[in-house]
Write a protein that holds these residues in place. Structure first.
Motif, PDB file in Angstrom:
ATOM      1  N   SER A 150       6.343  13.745  -3.654  1.00  0.00           N
ATOM      2  CA  SER A 150       5.316  12.770  -4.001  1.00  0.00           C
ATOM      3  C   SER A 150       5.753  11.406  -3.499  1.00  0.00           C
ATOM      4  CB  SER A 150       5.086  12.720  -5.519  1.00  0.00           C
ATOM      5  OG  SER A 150       6.079  11.943  -6.146  1.00  0.00           O
ATOM      6  N   ILE A 151       4.793  10.501  -3.427  1.00  0.00           N
ATOM      7  CA  ILE A 151       5.083   9.157  -2.917  1.00  0.00           C
ATOM      8  C   ILE A 151       6.001   8.387  -3.854  1.00  0.00           C
ATOM      9  CG2 ILE A 151       3.101   8.008  -3.999  1.00  0.00           C
ATOM     10  CD1 ILE A 151       2.739   6.514  -1.296  1.00  0.00           C
ATOM     11  N   PHE A 152       6.116   8.816  -5.101  1.00  0.00           N
ATOM     12  CA  PHE A 152       6.982   8.122  -6.045  1.00  0.00           C
ATOM     13  C   PHE A 152       8.449   8.256  -5.689  1.00  0.00           C
ATOM     14  CE2 PHE A 152       3.165   9.147  -8.590  1.00  0.00           C
ATOM     15  CZ  PHE A 152       2.774   7.861  -8.902  1.00  0.00           C
ATOM     16  N   GLU A 153       8.807   9.204  -4.829  1.00  0.00           N
ATOM     17  CA  GLU A 153      10.189   9.395  -4.403  1.00  0.00           C
ATOM     18  C   GLU A 153      10.552   8.541  -3.191  1.00  0.00           C
ATOM     19  OE1 GLU A 153      11.494  13.681  -4.565  1.00  0.00           O
ATOM     20  OE2 GLU A 153       9.340  13.985  -4.755  1.00  0.00           O
ATOM     21  N   GLU A 154       9.581   7.812  -2.655  1.00  0.00           N
ATOM     22  CA  GLU A 154       9.765   7.158  -1.362  1.00  0.00           C
ATOM     23  C   GLU A 154       9.990   5.650  -1.455  1.00  0.00           C
ATOM     24  OE1 GLU A 154       7.098  10.360   1.170  1.00  0.00           O
ATOM     25  OE2 GLU A 154       6.158   8.485   0.542  1.00  0.00           O
ATOM     26  N   GLY A 155      10.275   5.148  -2.632  1.00  0.00           N
ATOM     27  CA  GLY A 155      10.568   3.732  -2.746  1.00  0.00           C
ATOM     28  C   GLY A 155       9.450   2.936  -3.395  1.00  0.00           C
ATOM     29  N   VAL A 156       9.635   1.617  -3.422  1.00  0.00           N
ATOM     30  CA  VAL A 156       8.720   0.735  -4.115  1.00  0.00           C
ATOM     31  C   VAL A 156       7.334   0.763  -3.464  1.00  0.00           C
ATOM     32  CG1 VAL A 156       9.441  -1.285  -2.756  1.00  0.00           C
ATOM     33  CG2 VAL A 156       8.395  -1.622  -5.000  1.00  0.00           C
ATOM     34  N   ARG A 157       6.294   0.818  -4.292  1.00  0.00           N
ATOM     35  CA  ARG A 157       4.908   0.780  -3.848  1.00  0.00           C
ATOM     36  C   ARG A 157       4.295  -0.532  -4.321  1.00  0.00           C
ATOM     37  NH1 ARG A 157       2.473   4.279  -7.213  1.00  0.00           N
ATOM     38  NH2 ARG A 157       0.525   4.128  -6.045  1.00  0.00           N
ATOM     39  N   ILE A 158       3.727  -1.270  -3.371  1.00  0.00           N
ATOM     40  CA  ILE A 158       3.186  -2.587  -3.700  1.00  0.00           C
ATOM     41  C   ILE A 158       1.674  -2.549  -3.526  1.00  0.00           C
ATOM     42  CG2 ILE A 158       3.264  -5.049  -3.165  1.00  0.00           C
ATOM     43  CD1 ILE A 158       6.019  -4.350  -1.754  1.00  0.00           C
ATOM     44  N   PRO A 159       0.912  -2.699  -4.611  1.00  0.00           N
ATOM     45  CA  PRO A 159      -0.550  -2.780  -4.479  1.00  0.00           C
ATOM     46  C   PRO A 159      -0.922  -4.148  -3.907  1.00  0.00           C
ATOM     47  CG  PRO A 159       0.075  -3.245  -6.728  1.00  0.00           C
ATOM     48  CD  PRO A 159       1.357  -2.900  -6.004  1.00  0.00           C
ATOM     49  N   PRO A 160      -2.157  -4.360  -3.532  1.00  0.00           N
ATOM     50  CA  PRO A 160      -2.549  -5.684  -3.043  1.00  0.00           C
ATOM     51  C   PRO A 160      -2.337  -6.755  -4.114  1.00  0.00           C
ATOM     52  CG  PRO A 160      -4.222  -4.056  -2.490  1.00  0.00           C
ATOM     53  CD  PRO A 160      -3.274  -3.393  -3.425  1.00  0.00           C
ATOM     54  N   VAL A 161      -1.419  -7.681  -3.834  1.00  0.00           N
ATOM     55  CA  VAL A 161      -1.116  -8.787  -4.748  1.00  0.00           C
ATOM     56  C   VAL A 161      -1.056 -10.074  -3.933  1.00  0.00           C
ATOM     57  CG1 VAL A 161       0.112  -7.394  -6.462  1.00  0.00           C
ATOM     58  CG2 VAL A 161       1.360  -8.323  -4.522  1.00  0.00           C
ATOM     59  N   LYS A 162      -1.123 -11.186  -4.622  1.00  0.00           N
ATOM     60  CA  LYS A 162      -1.052 -12.480  -3.941  1.00  0.00           C
ATOM     61  C   LYS A 162       0.398 -12.951  -3.892  1.00  0.00           C
ATOM     62  CE  LYS A 162      -5.760 -14.028  -4.948  1.00  0.00           C
ATOM     63  NZ  LYS A 162      -6.619 -15.098  -5.500  1.00  0.00           N
ATOM     64  N   ILE A 163       0.960 -12.940  -2.683  1.00  0.00           N
ATOM     65  CA  ILE A 163       2.305 -13.475  -2.512  1.00  0.00           C
ATOM     66  C   ILE A 163       2.256 -15.008  -2.483  1.00  0.00           C
ATOM     67  CG2 ILE A 163       2.211 -13.299   0.000  1.00  0.00           C
ATOM     68  CD1 ILE A 163       5.157 -12.644  -0.021  1.00  0.00           C
ATOM     69  N   TRP A 164       1.137 -15.557  -2.007  1.00  0.00           N
ATOM     70  CA  TRP A 164       0.831 -16.986  -2.115  1.00  0.00           C
ATOM     71  C   TRP A 164      -0.519 -17.107  -2.831  1.00  0.00           C
ATOM     72  CZ3 TRP A 164       3.739 -21.199  -0.318  1.00  0.00           C
ATOM     73  CH2 TRP A 164       4.859 -20.873   0.447  1.00  0.00           C
ATOM     74  N   LYS A 165      -0.593 -18.004  -3.806  1.00  0.00           N
ATOM     75  CA  LYS A 165      -1.828 -18.218  -4.538  1.00  0.00           C
ATOM     76  C   LYS A 165      -2.108 -19.715  -4.589  1.00  0.00           C
ATOM     77  CE  LYS A 165      -4.188 -17.043  -8.874  1.00  0.00           C
ATOM     78  NZ  LYS A 165      -4.067 -16.339 -10.178  1.00  0.00           N
ATOM     79  N   LYS A 166      -3.203 -20.108  -3.950  1.00  0.00           N
ATOM     80  CA  LYS A 166      -3.579 -21.522  -3.857  1.00  0.00           C
ATOM     81  C   LYS A 166      -2.411 -22.367  -3.373  1.00  0.00           C
ATOM     82  CE  LYS A 166      -7.100 -21.300  -7.498  1.00  0.00           C
ATOM     83  NZ  LYS A 166      -7.585 -21.878  -8.774  1.00  0.00           N
ATOM     84  N   GLY A 167      -1.662 -21.825  -2.412  1.00  0.00           N
ATOM     85  CA  GLY A 167      -0.572 -22.578  -1.806  1.00  0.00           C
ATOM     86  C   GLY A 167       0.762 -22.497  -2.526  1.00  0.00           C
ATOM     87  N   GLN A 286       3.323  20.105   1.034  1.00  0.00           N
ATOM     88  CA  GLN A 286       4.070  19.715  -0.155  1.00  0.00           C
ATOM     89  C   GLN A 286       5.186  18.742   0.189  1.00  0.00           C
ATOM     90  OE1 GLN A 286       5.431  23.261  -2.123  1.00  0.00           O
ATOM     91  NE2 GLN A 286       3.398  23.829  -2.852  1.00  0.00           N
ATOM     92  N   ALA A 287       5.559  18.684   1.456  1.00  0.00           N
ATOM     93  CA  ALA A 287       6.603  17.770   1.913  1.00  0.00           C
ATOM     94  C   ALA A 287       5.974  16.466   2.401  1.00  0.00           C
ATOM     95  CB  ALA A 287       7.440  18.439   3.003  1.00  0.00           C
ATOM     96  N   SER A 288       6.740  15.676   3.168  1.00  0.00           N
ATOM     97  CA  SER A 288       6.321  14.296   3.454  1.00  0.00           C
ATOM     98  C   SER A 288       5.659  14.114   4.807  1.00  0.00           C
ATOM     99  CB  SER A 288       7.538  13.373   3.372  1.00  0.00           C
ATOM    100  OG  SER A 288       8.483  13.698   4.387  1.00  0.00           O
TER     101      SER A 288
END
Length: 624
Positions: A150-167, A286-288
């Motif tokens: 499963s994808i949970f074994e493959e490292g951190v998963r980042i959903p769409p988030v704001k790395i910059w917000k209003k500067g 079942q594999a990657s």
């Protein structure tokens, strides 16, 4: 709920007729801005995969999210339809989870940033860049476990988030993400490089709009899209018929003993539109090795292939998407259901290009390419050096590019035109290893009027104990030849121990222990040949013997008798060619080599590896 675009100026753009000179200037300025994005990335990134090899993909889109220049096509329309939030001046989006963006990035190692570009309160463009991170945590070094379920074994998963917000920069978010990786220094630098690249392109867009006027700039982008639409409409009408044609190819195995896995596509034209239907593709693994194929990404693949084969002068962009209907079955290898593992998707990605070649050439064999794009070989090496310091290498290797209508396939070249090799000097400076050999593998390219490109034989001598992992394909099912050309030779990997013993190891292996002095012979596949090998210029074959591209024995596949100095015996060559022509049957359009069952029966004798077993699916959908 779609994303809400916050603008302080809602004045609509006016459509203006653009003269050819202005359009040409803006088009080339956008091309240059894309090149500047790449240059900025290389100067800022730290990991070998991005800095040295260029494993990153830029995008400049119009104000609606359609790609004007770039490489993989735009995901922005789908993102805007599904992002539950606002986008305003000073924001920047960060994501890596393929399931959150419908496969716009196809595994979690690809980190993507998206910058909406505002000018005078109005949204005028988007810039974006994604690149492969060498490590994002997970169960194995490099974060690409072959045996992940499963994808949970493959490292951190980042959903769409704001790395910059209003500067303002989201520093806490970055601390959390970097805490998951084994190489936070590389990841932080590479992420900063992605951000800087997007900002550079945004500045260039604003400069263009300021110089020509917002309405002129926007109108020019729409004309570039419309021009591409007109060109693709003509190419589709010329190259694609209404009668369906199908093609299928196989991923050799899943690294867990099962394979091969079939990918099938059927293509036909309905009026102005082309339909590409992947019905008949095997269910997800079942594999990657699953590949979450974004429909728009595949439309771009199709467009790139069409343009490069039929009219390379066309600027490819998103303007033609409404001319293509892509159908991918849910739960298949190309549209797996969450949370299927995705980290080994490279093999299917490469095979897509081989399948496109097989489809598009059936109506026009003179434009047909052989197989050989096939995959993107990876090698991982990690451990502690003699000083006790941690090291971690991720490197992309290259195979042979297929023989083509216009000539031989390049030897040892990347699937992606912009990729380059990691210099051996860099590897030896920063990692405890020596490169004993880096050369073409003679005779590995399929024989043909136009020879398939040879694979690469790269030998690593390890100077510190550690572990290696390998991701590669085309070791079981060979790259096929076309128009009478021969298949290319298959990939193989050999581990030569310091004590003189050696063993053949698989092309998808994880955590293989190596000692100081061990050598890995990393040998990639050759591209398939194009056309009748007996029509190839004998003197050219003689030159290739001297160059080490073809051996004296290998020259006989071209019906050429020559010595080690490349001197051709003209009479013996003519006699051999005459005999070979009499003995053979009609040359096939596609030469696949032996069938799957013959490959299974002879696998261990020919490759030194056990044959993969037929995959078994237990779901009702697969049974049907």
């Amino acid at each position: 709920m779609p994303a809400q675009i916050i603008q302080t100026n809602n004045t609509p753009f006016n459509k203006i007729a653009i003269d050819p000179v202005t359009l040409d200037i803006i088009e080339n300025a956008l091309r240059n801005a894309r090149i500047e994005m790449d240059a900025t990335l290389v100067r800022t990134a730290m990991s070998p995969g991005i800095r040295e090899q260029g494993d990153a993909f830029p995008l400049i889109a119009d104000h609606t999210g359609k790609m004007i220049v770039g490489q993989f096509g735009s995901f922005i329309g789908g993102f805007l339809d599904n992002f539950e939030g606002t986008l305003e001046d000073g924001d920047m989006i960060f994501l890596s989870d393929p399931y959150s963006c419908a496969g716009a990035v196809s595994h979690s190692n690809d980190w993507l940033v998206l910058l909406p570009v505002f000018k005078d309160g109005r949204l005028i463009a988007f810039t974006s860049m994604f690149g492969h991170q060498s490590d994002i945590g997970g169960k194995v070094v490099g974060s690409m476990p072959i045996n992940a379920r499963s994808i949970f074994e493959e490292g951190v998963r980042i959903p769409p988030v704001k790395i910059w917000k209003k500067g303002e920069y989201n520093d806490d978010l970055m601390k959390l993400v970097m805490h998951q990786t084994r190489k936070p220094d590389w990841c932080q630098a590479d992420l900063n490089a992605l951000i800087a690249s997007c900002r550079v392109a945004a500045r260039r867009v604003i400069e263009m709009a300021a110089r020509f006027g917002d309405d002129v700039y926007i109108s020019a982008t729409q004309e570039l899209l419309a021009r591409n639409h007109r060109a693709m409409k003509s190419l589709i009408a010329m190259a694609i018929g209404e009668e369906p044609v199908s093609f299928e190819d196989y991923i050799c195995d899943d690294g867990m003993g099962a394979g091969p896995y079939k990918i099938k596509c059927t293509m036909w034209r309905e009026g102005e539109k082309v339909v590409l239907d992947f019905a008949g593709t095997d269910p997800q693994s079942q594999a990657s090795i699953n590949f979450l194929l974004n429909e728009n990404m595949f439309k771009m693949f199709f467009g790139i292939y069409m343009i490069m084969v039929f009219d390379p002068q066309i600027l490819f962009n998103d303007g033609f998407y409404d001319l293509i209907d892509v159908r991918i079955p849910d739960g298949s290898l190309l549209k797996p259901k969450f949370p299927a593992a995705l980290s080994g998707r490279t093999h299917a990605l490469g095979r897509i290009f081989d399948i496109l070649g097989g489809l598009l050439g059936q109506k026009t064999p003179e434009f047909l390419n052989a197989a050989g794009f096939s995959s993107s070989p990876h090698v991982f090496y990690s451990g502690n050096d003699k000083k006790g310091d941690w090291f971690q290498l991720f490197q992309i290797g290259f195979g042979g590019i297929p023989g083509r209508p216009m000539g031989d396939g390049p030897d040892g070249h990347s699937l992606w035109p912009g990729f380059t090799n990691v210099p051996n000097e860099f590897l030896e400076r920063y990692f405890p290893l020596l490169i004993e050999r880096y050369e073409t593998e003679p005779d590995s390219g399929g024989a043909g009027l136009h020879r398939g490109g040879n694979g690469i034989h790269m030998t690593y001598r390890f100077l510190a104990a550690g572990t290696i992992s390998i991701h590669d394909d085309r070791w079981f099912v060979p790259p096929w030849g076309v128009n009478g050309g021969e298949p290319g030779k298959r990939a193989r990997k050999i581990l030569e121990k310091a004590d003189g013993t050696s063993q053949i190891i698989g092309n998808k292996v994880e955590d293989v222990h190596v000692e100081e002095g061990d050598q890995l012979h990393f040998i990639t596949w050759g591209g398939g040949g194009w056309g009748d090998a007996l029509d190839r210029d004998p003197d050219l074959v003689g030159k290739e013997i001297v160059q080490g591209l073809v051996t004296v024995e290998g020259a006989k596949a071209y019906g050429v008798i020559a010595n080690a100095n490349g001197d051709v015996d003209a009479d013996a060559t003519e006699a051999l060619r005459s005999r070979l022509r009499q003995e053979r049957g009609e040359l096939p359009l596609f030469n696949y080599g032996p069938g799957i069952e013959d490959l299974r029966a002879n696998c261990e004798a020919e490759t030194g590896l056990k044959a993969p077993v037929q995959p078994v699916w237990t779901t009702l959908e697969a049974a049907e």
